[in-house]
Design a protein around this motif. Structure first.
Motif, PDB file in Angstrom:
ATOM      1  N   VAL A  92       5.277  11.093  -9.874  1.00 35.07           N
ATOM      2  CA  VAL A  92       4.777  11.389 -11.113  1.00 35.07           C
ATOM      3  C   VAL A  92       3.335  10.945 -11.012  1.00 35.07           C
ATOM      4  O   VAL A  92       2.632   9.952 -10.600  1.00 35.07           O
ATOM      5  CB  VAL A  92       5.364  10.409 -12.110  1.00 35.07           C
ATOM      6  N   ALA A  93       2.492  12.074 -11.492  1.00 33.26           N
ATOM      7  CA  ALA A  93       0.964  11.797 -11.383  1.00 33.26           C
ATOM      8  C   ALA A  93       0.577  11.953 -13.115  1.00 33.26           C
ATOM      9  O   ALA A  93       1.299  12.333 -13.986  1.00 33.26           O
ATOM     10  CB  ALA A  93       0.250  13.183 -10.857  1.00 33.26           C
ATOM     11  N   GLN A  94      -0.624  11.313 -13.193  1.00 34.15           N
ATOM     12  CA  GLN A  94      -1.239  11.210 -14.480  1.00 34.15           C
ATOM     13  C   GLN A  94      -2.062  12.877 -14.813  1.00 34.15           C
ATOM     14  O   GLN A  94      -2.202  13.780 -14.094  1.00 34.15           O
ATOM     15  CB  GLN A  94      -2.236  10.348 -14.827  1.00 34.15           C
ATOM     16  N   ASP A  95      -2.375  13.045 -16.106  1.00 34.00           N
ATOM     17  CA  ASP A  95      -3.051  14.068 -16.344  1.00 34.00           C
ATOM     18  C   ASP A  95      -4.020  14.570 -15.692  1.00 34.00           C
ATOM     19  O   ASP A  95      -4.262  15.765 -15.278  1.00 34.00           O
ATOM     20  CB  ASP A  95      -3.307  14.271 -17.934  1.00 34.00           C
ATOM     21  N   PHE A 110       0.712  -1.181   0.071  1.00 34.45           N
ATOM     22  CA  PHE A 110       0.068  -0.113   0.058  1.00 34.45           C
ATOM     23  C   PHE A 110       1.019   1.184   0.039  1.00 34.45           C
ATOM     24  O   PHE A 110       1.973   1.146   0.321  1.00 34.45           O
ATOM     25  CB  PHE A 110      -1.025  -0.039   1.295  1.00 34.45           C
ATOM     26  N   PHE A 111       0.333   2.487  -0.545  1.00 29.09           N
ATOM     27  CA  PHE A 111       0.822   3.708  -0.266  1.00 29.09           C
ATOM     28  C   PHE A 111      -0.140   4.550  -0.545  1.00 29.09           C
ATOM     29  O   PHE A 111      -0.332   5.467   0.565  1.00 29.09           O
ATOM     30  CB  PHE A 111       2.110   3.759  -1.397  1.00 29.09           C
ATOM     31  N   PHE A 112      -0.939   4.755  -1.620  1.00 29.25           N
ATOM     32  CA  PHE A 112      -2.059   5.882  -1.802  1.00 29.25           C
ATOM     33  C   PHE A 112      -3.181   5.102  -1.489  1.00 29.25           C
ATOM     34  O   PHE A 112      -3.695   4.151  -1.979  1.00 29.25           O
ATOM     35  CB  PHE A 112      -1.788   6.150  -3.278  1.00 29.25           C
ATOM     36  N   SER A 113      -4.055   5.793  -0.640  1.00 25.39           N
ATOM     37  CA  SER A 113      -5.331   5.363  -0.412  1.00 25.39           C
ATOM     38  C   SER A 113      -5.110   3.934   0.262  1.00 25.39           C
ATOM     39  O   SER A 113      -5.781   3.002  -0.148  1.00 25.39           O
ATOM     40  CB  SER A 113      -6.306   5.257  -1.504  1.00 25.39           C
ATOM     41  N   CYS A 114      -4.651   3.822   1.557  1.00 21.39           N
ATOM     42  CA  CYS A 114      -4.202   2.256   2.022  1.00 21.39           C
ATOM     43  C   CYS A 114      -5.388   1.925   3.166  1.00 21.39           C
ATOM     44  O   CYS A 114      -4.869   1.105   3.836  1.00 21.39           O
ATOM     45  CB  CYS A 114      -3.095   2.699   2.727  1.00 21.39           C
ATOM     46  N   LYS A 119      -4.081  11.880 -10.633  1.00 18.92           N
ATOM     47  CA  LYS A 119      -3.974  10.711 -10.191  1.00 18.92           C
ATOM     48  C   LYS A 119      -2.742  10.031 -10.227  1.00 18.92           C
ATOM     49  O   LYS A 119      -2.162  10.230 -11.273  1.00 18.92           O
ATOM     50  CB  LYS A 119      -5.268   9.676 -10.367  1.00 18.92           C
ATOM     51  N   PHE A 120      -2.222   9.236  -9.432  1.00 15.82           N
ATOM     52  CA  PHE A 120      -1.108   8.466  -9.224  1.00 15.82           C
ATOM     53  C   PHE A 120      -1.402   7.053 -10.423  1.00 15.82           C
ATOM     54  O   PHE A 120      -2.244   6.412  -9.766  1.00 15.82           O
ATOM     55  CB  PHE A 120      -0.489   7.980  -7.978  1.00 15.82           C
ATOM     56  N   LYS A 121      -0.645   6.596 -11.019  1.00 16.48           N
ATOM     57  CA  LYS A 121      -0.441   5.457 -11.623  1.00 16.48           C
ATOM     58  C   LYS A 121       0.094   4.598 -10.657  1.00 16.48           C
ATOM     59  O   LYS A 121       1.317   4.730 -10.424  1.00 16.48           O
ATOM     60  CB  LYS A 121       0.145   5.326 -12.796  1.00 16.48           C
ATOM     61  N   VAL A 122      -0.602   3.568 -10.074  1.00 15.06           N
ATOM     62  CA  VAL A 122       0.066   2.817  -8.877  1.00 15.06           C
ATOM     63  C   VAL A 122       0.007   1.326  -9.254  1.00 15.06           C
ATOM     64  O   VAL A 122      -0.525   0.708  -9.928  1.00 15.06           O
ATOM     65  CB  VAL A 122      -0.872   3.020  -7.651  1.00 15.06           C
ATOM     66  N   SER A 123       0.892   0.805  -8.219  1.00 16.53           N
ATOM     67  CA  SER A 123       1.190  -0.896  -8.368  1.00 16.53           C
ATOM     68  C   SER A 123       0.913  -1.274  -7.086  1.00 16.53           C
ATOM     69  O   SER A 123       1.493  -0.921  -6.141  1.00 16.53           O
ATOM     70  CB  SER A 123       2.469  -1.138  -9.068  1.00 16.53           C
ATOM     71  N   HIS A 124      -0.290  -2.024  -6.781  1.00 18.88           N
ATOM     72  CA  HIS A 124      -0.537  -2.390  -5.332  1.00 18.88           C
ATOM     73  C   HIS A 124      -0.718  -1.216  -4.599  1.00 18.88           C
ATOM     74  O   HIS A 124       0.043  -1.028  -3.347  1.00 18.88           O
ATOM     75  CB  HIS A 124       0.351  -3.365  -4.933  1.00 18.88           C
TER      76      HIS A 124
END
Length: 382
Positions: free
Chosen positions: A366-369, A34-38, A372-377
């Motif tokens: 790095v955020a998308q346009d 987890f990291f973002f919205s955990c 939001k973040f492009k996240v992995s898990h």
């Protein structure tokens, strides 16, 4: 056996940790990232443990971060940026592991000057006030039907001011409840706006304008989102959003709702049932992304039973404020340009992630346009 918890991913490396019982060695549990919205991950992690962390035996457990020593020099083990549902749940659960935790929360005013307290969108300008106003609308409908069930007819006269006052009072009690919850959980609440200086440091601007710098071994970004405005003259100057409607001091009167999202239809629904003339301006389809057969049935019901007027396909082009105080909206409907006056224009055309003010590049994020973040898990690129 020992299963690693892949978590707390900070400025360097991947970050690994294990949960161990003091003096009794590690115990096994499912891997979680987890990291973002955990909050979801922490709840899942908590429920996977045996015995449960909610038991008194919880004091025998602690979280161990293998990447950096426990005697680090940072101010906190964890800083959560954002005091909404996800951020508060994350902070509270982290503190249960003995992690030194702080929550940064600061609500920026809407273009119309609306602000609110701790708890995030759902508590302050979302689910809770919306359900209360829907309840008010349902009660009004029951008053209309009551003579059919033997109740004497009564005057159906609604006070918008009374409703807003009582909804606001209830929400403020929830704000206070969240603050006391953080205190009980030994989480420090900081009413300040944070932005990154590097991957382990944030600069916090307090309500009085002063600033301070805080460091942390780990961060969780849980800032949520804010309404986005359509790109047309007068939208930000004269229109309101769901950030404003629940604290609106005056009666909405004749209202135009721009958009066909569930937020748009929910607001249009309770406004119409409270007795306000309500129009919904739809660019194309109702409830995009939802089952369209059901969406059309909802629209038909609102039109027939709540007398909501739908303009579709229709697109606004300008909002102007007249000397009378009314709003003149220019728009095209079915390809024909026209204008109409309204007392209130509420735009509900989507939301964007509120990450622009965090100075993400300073932390290497790095955020998308869409912000939001492009996240992995649930982990960012950092």
């Amino acid at each position: 056996s020992e299963v690693l918890l892949r978590a707390w991913r900070g400025g360097r490396g991947t970050g690994t940790g294990v949960l161990s019982r003091r003096n009794k060695g590690p115990i096994s549990f499912a891997s979680v990232s987890f990291f973002f919205s955990c909050s979801q991950s922490l709840r899942s992690f908590s429920s996977s443990l045996s015995p449960r962390l909610s038991d008194p035996i919880m004091e025998n457990y602690k979280f161990v971060d293998d990447e950096e020593p426990e005697n680090h020099s940072y101010d906190y083990d964890l800083i959560v940026i954002g005091g909404g549902s996800g951020g508060l749940a994350c902070a509270k659960e982290a503190a249960r592991f003995g992690v030194k935790t702080a929550v940064l929360d600061f609500v920026k005013e809407s273009p119309q000057g609306t602000t609110w307290g701790l708890g995030g969108t759902c508590v302050n300008v979302g689910c809770i006030p919306k359900k209360l106003m829907h309840t008010a609308a349902l009660i009004g409908g029951s008053i209309n039907d009551s003579p059919l069930f033997g109740w004497p007819a009564v005057e159906r006269k609604h006070s918008w001011e009374t409703l807003v006052e009582n909804v606001t009072t209830h929400i403020k009690s929830l704000n206070w409840g969240y603050r006391t919850m953080l205190r009980s959980a030994k989480v420090e609440y900081i009413n300040g706006l944070g932005k990154f200086k590097d991957s382990h440091t944030v600069e916090v601007t307090m309500k009085n304008g002063s600033t301070k710098v805080l460091s942390s071994r780990r961060f969780v970004v849980a800032v949520g989102g804010r309404p986005q405005y359509p790109d047309l003259p007068g939208a930000k100057e004269f229109a309101i959003t769901s950030d404003d409607i629940f604290q609106l001091k005056r009666e909405p009167g004749k209202t135009l709702v721009v958009g066909a999202s569930y937020v748009a239809l929910e607001c249009a629904g309770f406004l119409a049932e409270l007795g306000f003339e309500t129009t919904v301006m739809v660019r194309s389809v109702l409830l995009r992304g939802f089952d369209q057969q059901v969406a059309e049935m909802i629209g038909q019901y609102m039109s027939t039973h709540s007398h909501v007027r739908f303009l579709r396909p229709a697109v606004p082009s300008k909002i102007e404020k007249l000397d009378s105080g009314k709003l003149l909206v220019s728009f095209s409907v079915e390809g024909v340009d026209t204008q109409e006056e309204f007392d209130t224009v509420l735009v509900a055309t989507g939301r964007h992630a509120d990450t622009a003010g965090l100075d993400l590049p300073a932390a290497g994020l790095v955020a998308q346009d869409n912000g939001k973040f492009k996240v992995s898990h649930e982990r960012t690129n950092v």
